[in-house]
Design a protein around this motif. Structure first.
Motif, short mmCIF file in Angstrom:
data_model
loop_
_atom_site.label_atom_id
_atom_site.label_comp_id
_atom_site.label_asym_id
_atom_site.label_seq_id
_atom_site.Cartn_x
_atom_site.Cartn_y
_atom_site.Cartn_z
N ARG A 10 19.28 94.56 105.67
CA ARG A 10 19.65 93.34 104.95
C ARG A 10 20.54 92.48 105.83
NH1 ARG A 10 19.06 93.36 99.46
NH2 ARG A 10 21.01 92.29 99.06
N ILE A 11 20.38 91.17 105.68
CA ILE A 11 21.22 90.22 106.38
C ILE A 11 21.38 89.00 105.49
CG2 ILE A 11 19.29 89.15 107.62
CD1 ILE A 11 21.24 88.82 110.01
N VAL A 12 22.58 88.45 105.47
CA VAL A 12 22.85 87.24 104.70
C VAL A 12 23.01 86.09 105.68
CG1 VAL A 12 24.41 86.11 103.09
CG2 VAL A 12 23.95 88.55 102.87
N VAL A 13 22.19 85.06 105.50
CA VAL A 13 22.21 83.89 106.37
C VAL A 13 22.46 82.67 105.49
CG1 VAL A 13 20.92 82.49 108.02
CG2 VAL A 13 20.59 84.96 107.96
N ASP A 14 23.59 82.02 105.70
CA ASP A 14 23.96 80.82 104.94
C ASP A 14 23.89 81.07 103.43
OD1 ASP A 14 24.29 79.55 107.40
OD2 ASP A 14 22.21 78.83 107.41
N ILE A 80 16.24 83.09 112.10
CA ILE A 80 15.92 82.64 110.74
C ILE A 80 16.28 81.16 110.59
CG2 ILE A 80 16.66 82.83 108.32
CD1 ILE A 80 16.71 85.90 108.75
N ARG A 81 17.43 80.76 111.11
CA ARG A 81 17.83 79.34 111.04
C ARG A 81 16.84 78.46 111.80
NH1 ARG A 81 23.17 81.69 111.91
NH2 ARG A 81 24.26 81.66 109.89
N ILE A 82 16.41 78.91 112.97
CA ILE A 82 15.43 78.14 113.76
C ILE A 82 14.12 78.01 112.99
CG2 ILE A 82 13.99 78.20 115.84
CD1 ILE A 82 16.38 79.51 117.29
N ALA A 83 13.64 79.11 112.41
CA ALA A 83 12.38 79.09 111.67
C ALA A 83 12.47 78.16 110.46
CB ALA A 83 12.01 80.51 111.22
N LEU A 84 13.59 78.20 109.75
CA LEU A 84 13.76 77.29 108.61
C LEU A 84 13.73 75.84 109.07
CD1 LEU A 84 16.52 79.25 106.67
CD2 LEU A 84 14.16 78.87 105.91
N PRO A 96 1.78 84.45 107.27
CA PRO A 96 3.04 84.64 107.99
C PRO A 96 3.36 83.45 108.89
CG PRO A 96 1.70 86.62 108.11
CD PRO A 96 0.84 85.55 107.49
N PHE A 97 4.62 83.11 108.95
CA PHE A 97 5.09 82.04 109.82
C PHE A 97 5.46 82.68 111.15
CE2 PHE A 97 8.20 79.17 111.65
CZ PHE A 97 7.67 77.93 111.39
N GLU A 98 4.84 82.22 112.23
CA GLU A 98 5.08 82.82 113.53
C GLU A 98 6.04 81.96 114.35
OE1 GLU A 98 1.63 84.25 115.53
OE2 GLU A 98 0.67 84.80 113.64
N LEU A 99 7.14 82.58 114.73
CA LEU A 99 8.14 81.93 115.58
C LEU A 99 8.03 82.57 116.95
CD1 LEU A 99 10.51 79.95 115.89
CD2 LEU A 99 12.01 81.82 115.18
N ASP A 100 7.42 81.86 117.89
CA ASP A 100 7.17 82.41 119.22
C ASP A 100 8.27 81.94 120.18
OD1 ASP A 100 6.20 83.41 121.59
OD2 ASP A 100 4.25 82.41 121.45
N LEU A 101 9.13 82.88 120.56
CA LEU A 101 10.22 82.60 121.49
C LEU A 101 10.00 83.36 122.80
CD1 LEU A 101 13.13 82.99 118.92
CD2 LEU A 101 12.04 80.87 119.68
N SER A 102 8.75 83.67 123.10
CA SER A 102 8.42 84.52 124.24
C SER A 102 8.34 83.78 125.57
CB SER A 102 7.11 85.26 123.99
OG SER A 102 6.04 84.33 123.92
#
Length: 109
Positions: A10-14, A80-84, A96-102
């Protein structure tokens, strides 16, 4: 499709609670350093689209002992903030939402 609860953190973001999961053992491709480490996240209290993050690091369990930075909770919160900001809507069902930071990942030969 939701993440299974077993093995998630679990993680709480904002002020919003999410769950995230990284595979303990790498996939075959990740073990050979052909593909980078990935993990998934989702909103904890509500079903919706899953976030799939592809990092620029090899999996820490790769077979070559290639140096890799572990995925830290601070990284997950930042991703998560970047994806939002890029349009991920975790409360709406869908693919699924893909966030590619590769960018910058170097594969092994």
């Amino acid at each position: 499709m939701a993440l299974g609860k077993k093995g998630t953190r679990r993680i709480v973001v904002d002020g919003v609670t999410y769950r995230w999961r990284l595979r303990r053992r790498p996939t075959y491709s990740q073990a050979l350093c052909w593909s980078p480490c990935t993990y998934a996240a989702e909103r904890a209290e509500q079903d919706g689209a899953i976030l799939v993050v592809t990092t620029d690091q090899p999996h820490t369990g790769n077979w070559f002992g290639r140096q890799a930075a572990p995925v830290r909770p601070a990284d997950v919160a930042n991703h998560i903030r970047i994806a939002l900001a890029r349009g991920w809507r975790p409360t709406h069902p869908g693919s699924p939402f893909e966030l590619d930071l590769s960018n910058g990942f170097v594969t092994s030969p």
